[in-house]
Design an enzyme around this catalytic site. Sequence first.
Site, short mmCIF file in Angstrom:
data_model
loop_
_atom_site.label_atom_id
_atom_site.label_comp_id
_atom_site.label_asym_id
_atom_site.label_seq_id
_atom_site.Cartn_x
_atom_site.Cartn_y
_atom_site.Cartn_z
CB SER A 238 0.12 3.61 2.79
OG SER A 238 0.26 3.04 4.08
CE LYS A 239 0.82 0.97 -1.60
NZ LYS A 239 0.76 2.35 -1.14
NE ARG A 240 2.04 1.27 8.10
CZ ARG A 240 1.65 2.53 8.28
NH1 ARG A 240 1.69 3.38 7.27
NH2 ARG A 240 1.19 2.94 9.43
#
Length: 465
Positions: A238-240
Site C-alpha cells: 500500500s502507499k505506506r
Amino acid sequence: MKKVKTRFPPSPTGTLHIGGARTALFNWLYARHMGGTFVFRLEDTDRVRSKEELVQSIVDALNWLGIDWDEGPFYQSQRLDVYAEYTQRLLDEGNAYYCTCSPEVLNEKREAARARGDNPLYDGTCREKDLGPSPGAVVRLRSPRTGATVFEDQVKGPIATPNSQLDDLVIARSDGSPTYHLAVVVDDITMGITHIIRGDDHVSNTPRQIILYRALGVEPPVFAHVPMVLGTDKKRLSKRHGATAVTDYQGLGILPEAMVNYLARLGWSHGDQEFFTLDDLVDKFSLENIGKSAGVFDPARLLDLNADHIRSTDTYRLANLVLPHLEKRGVVPGDNKRLIEAVETVQPRSKTLEEMAEGLLFYYKEFEGYEEKAAKKFLTPDGAKWMSLLARALEGVDVTDQYQVEAAFQKVMDETGQGFGKIAQPVRVALTGKSASPGMFELMRVLGNDLVRARLARAIAHIGD
RNA sequence: GGUCCCAUCGUCUAGUGGCCUAGGAUAUCGGCCUCUCACGCCGAAGACACGGGUUCGAACCCCGUUGGGACUACCA
C-alpha cells in the site's frame, strides 16, 4: 481448441500499482504467448470512486510498460443495459428472485450469526416468496443449497467449496445497478473471455461466480489465481510502502523493460533465468510456472535488474530516455552526439536514469564546489603542482585523443616519479568535482579541450587560495 | 468465528520421491582486477516452520500443529 482470450479489468479508483501491473502483464503475456486476444476493460460501476483522470493514468502506465490491447477499453458504466438484460433473464428463468429484506435487518442477522459462531450468510427469507419488483428491492441469485462447487485453478490446483457456505448473493442493487459479481461474469461471457488470471484475493469469490455462469447456462472459463504482492513488512502493498504506482518508477528512472522483467520474476520463474527481454517473456511465459505463495516487493532487486537492462540498452536510446531527467536538472544538451558519448561513459555505473542524469551533470554544468572529502584529500599543494605540470604537458595537445593525453600523463609521471593514480585523482576532482567518475581518458574526451583546461586552472587557483 | 488459500537462505526463487552434504539471483561481508567509482571475476555467511506418518528412501506424498493471508457488503 478455442482461441485464448484474456482481460485486464482494473477499476479506476486508483493508479496502476505494482500488483495490478503484474496481473495485467500476466494476462497480456499469456494472450501473446498463446497467440490469443487481450481485452482492456474498466470496472467503473462504483460511480463515486471512479475517476476519468485515473483511467488516463492507468492507460499511461500500461503504455509505458508496453502492454497493448486488442479490444477495448470497455466501460462497464456504458453497459448497464446488458447487465439489466441478463438480470431479467435470470429472473425469468427462476434463477434469481427479488428480495426486500432491509439492510438493517440483514446487518442484525449477520451480527447475530457471527456472535453465534456461524458463517454470516443470507438466510433466504425472500427466496421462496416469489416477490415482484418493488422500490427498494434487490435481486438475488438463487444458489444451490447442497453439494459443492469445484474448480481447477491453474496455479492452486483443485479448489472445492461447500455450497452451504455460499449464500444468495445480490446481483442487482435496489437502484437497479449491477453488482460486481454480475458485471464481471456478464462481461466475461459476452466478451468471450477464456482465461481469467487475477489476484489471489478473488479465490473465494470464484465459486459464487461459477454458480452464476451455470445459472446463465455458460461453461465457466479457466481460472488462474496469482498470489498477492506484499510490502517489506509482509503486509499487502500500500502507499505506506513508499512508491507503489508503476509510474512512480518511471519518474525514478526505471526502464519499462526492467519493470516488466522484475514483475514477471515476482511470482513466476523459468528455471534459473533472471534476465528477460519482453520477447523472451512472451516466448517462455506459462501458467504452470506461476508460484503459489505471496511475494515481497523488493526494490533492490528491481534496481539491480534495471542496471542490467541499462547496460544492455544501446546508448542512442538511453540518451533519449535520460533527457527528461536532465531537463529536470536544468540541462538541455544541444549536441546529441556528445550526449551519446557522455552516456556511454556513465552507462555501466548507473542503476537508474536518475543516477545517470546525476552522473552526467558535470559534463554540462559548472559544479558549485568540490566534494568536501575529495577536495581535502586530493586538492593539495602537491596536487596543484602535478596539475600545473599536466596543464603544461597538455599545451597544444588535443585532449580528445587518448594517445596524446596518455603521453602527457606519462611526461608528468616521469618528471615527478609519481604513479598514474596519484596524478589522476586530483585531476579527476578538478574535472568532475568528485573522487568517483568515469575513466580519465573517456572523461577528457567528452569534456573537450576548453573545459579540461578551464577546470584544471580553476582547481589550481582554488588550491592557491 | 466460518470457508478457502499459502509455507525452501533477509528477499525473489530452482526443486514435482533417489541427481540435494538443497542450486541460482539479490542484499551483506571478504578478496581479485584497477587511474577513482562502478562493471566483471573469485569466495564467505545464510533456508526446506514444527510434529507425526507413508516409503528401502522425503524439501517433494498424507495427516495434524503453528504461523501468515484472502473472502465473509446493495465495494471492486
